[in-house]
Design an enzyme around this catalytic site. Structure first.
Site, PDB file in Angstrom:
ATOM      1  CG  ASP A 183      37.143  39.250  37.838  1.00 31.90           C
ATOM      2  OD1 ASP A 183      36.329  39.498  36.631  1.00 31.90           O
ATOM      3  OD2 ASP A 183      37.601  40.386  38.572  1.00 31.90           O
ATOM      4  CG  HIS A 191      34.732  45.531  37.908  1.00 29.20           C
ATOM      5  ND1 HIS A 191      36.048  45.451  37.914  1.00 29.20           N
ATOM      6  CD2 HIS A 191      34.553  46.933  38.014  1.00 29.20           C
ATOM      7  CE1 HIS A 191      36.749  46.658  37.667  1.00 29.20           C
ATOM      8  NE2 HIS A 191      35.814  47.592  37.799  1.00 29.20           N
TER       9      HIS A 191
END
Length: 391
Positions: free
Chosen positions: A170, A140
């Site tokens: 991200d 992540h």
């Protein structure tokens, strides 16, 4: 600024562009949302057997689905894979964010897709890229920042590294870099007629965002230790301070002229103005600034510094930010049904913005979706009867 048109009334610089989005989590849906709000027609392909995401939102709030038509397709079936390839033949772009090899195992990799449509721009977004020792590892935002060396640099000297939400790897290093690559490829296609594959990796995109910091380090102007530098809370004139009411102000007067204005209004002794960049003075300067800031509330400091270039701002909550006079004047936040959200960005002078809204019933009907790709009614009916589409 007037309220942007909705996705049912498409406008924008990408009007007429057709994009296929392979449904997933994280930055690919944000990229698809932005492309939609720039005018593109986006078809989101969802797996017919897909599990509910970890953070499942009611559709009225689910920006991962707004502004798209949606087709739930069984990609385990060969006829499902063939149908997707037929759709790709009529598309300008396809974007996906699966681990390397997933699309190839489905028979939908870029090799076969570009063979069927040589003009297709095939965007791939992963954490670590399509190859390399870590390419197939899960992760992540915090993972990619850790490997990029950036998480180490974010936070205070005396505290552990601080995760910056999921905005850096991200969304910044992922969604924004994917969009930049797709639009660059679109420009090249306008000259060559050929599509290509975009390999966007969040670890590399995040690293690119930090390119100036690497340059400072190479020049000996930046320490590789957290909390010792101009922009990482090391400098007392680039930091946040608690106010009398337990809230905070952000101080960012890096330039001498702005710091001089800040010192005049605080007030701060002129000896600190003369020694702004003398690191030996920073501990005392920080203590004096902190003590002075605690004497007034956040909004009282806004009254002092607001009309000036001292670079002092109230630290607003996300809710407060929606109602700030500047954001209100520019209509930086808009309402979409029950959802109050950031307005589409950036703005274009020659085309109104498109505000993505939740898909309606027609947006989710295979007959409506497939007809837009030139598939005739009798074939659509046969595909529906075959059970190829999810509910």
């Amino acid at each position: 600024m007037t309220t942007p048109p909705t996705a049912t009334d498409k406008a924008g610089p990408l009007a007429g562009l057709r994009v296929i989005e392979m449904a997933g989590l994280g930055p690919v849906p944000l990229a698809a949302l932005m492309l939609s709000e720039m005018g593109a027609e986006v078809l989101r392909i969802e797996r017919a057997d897909a599990r509910e995401p970890l953070l499942s939102l009611p559709e009225a709030y689910d920006l991962d689905r707004h502004g798209r038509s949606i087709l739930k397709l069984d990609l385990k079936r060969q006829d499902g894979q063939e149908l997707l390839l037929r759709l790709a033949e009529k598309a300008d772009m396809l974007i996906e964010g699966f681990r390397p090899g997933v699309m190839e195992r489905l028979g939908l990799g870029p090799g076969i897709a570009l063979e069927r449509n040589p003009a297709l721009i095939y965007g791939r977004l992963t954490g670590f890229g399509q190859d390399g020792p870590l390419s197939r590892r899960a992760g992540h935002d915090i993972t990619y920042l850790a490997y990029a060396g950036l998480l180490h640099a974010i936070g205070r000297q005396e505290a552990p590294p601080a995760p910056p939400l999921n905005l850096v790897a991200d969304q910044g290093g992922g969604a924004m870099m994917l969009i930049a690559g797709m639009l660059a490829a679109l420009f090249q296609r306008s000259r060559t007629g050929k599509g290509q594959v975009i390999d966007a990796a969040m670890i590399e995109g995040a690293s690119m965002l930090a390119a100036p910091i690497h340059a400072f380090m190479a020049a000996g102007l930046w320490s590789d230790r957290r909390g010792e530098n101009l922009l990482d809370s090391g400098a007392p004139f680039y930091d946040t301070y608690e106010t009398a009411d337990g809230r905070h102000v952000a101080i960012g007067c890096l330039e001498p002229e702005f710091f001089a204005e800040f010192a005049r209004l605080l007030p701060l002794d002129q000896r600190f103005v003369r020694s702004q960049y003398d690191r030996a003075s920073w501990p005392e300067m920080r203590a004096v600034i902190a003590a002075r800031i605690r004497e007034k509330t956040r909004d009282e400091w806004v009254d002092v510094f607001g009309p000036t270039d001292a670079c002092v701002a109230p630290v607003l909550s996300m809710t407060e930010a929606r109602d700030h006079p500047h954001n209100s004047a520019r209509q930086s936040f808009v309402s979409s049904g029950r959802l109050e959200r950031p307005a589409p960005s950036p703005r274009f002078s020659q085309a109104p913005q498109t505000l993505a809204t939740a898909p309606n019933a027609a947006d989710r009907q295979p007959a409506t979706v497939l007809a837009c790709f030139g598939i005739d009614e009798s074939e659509i009916e046969a595909l529906v009867r075959s059970g190829l589409f999810g509910q």
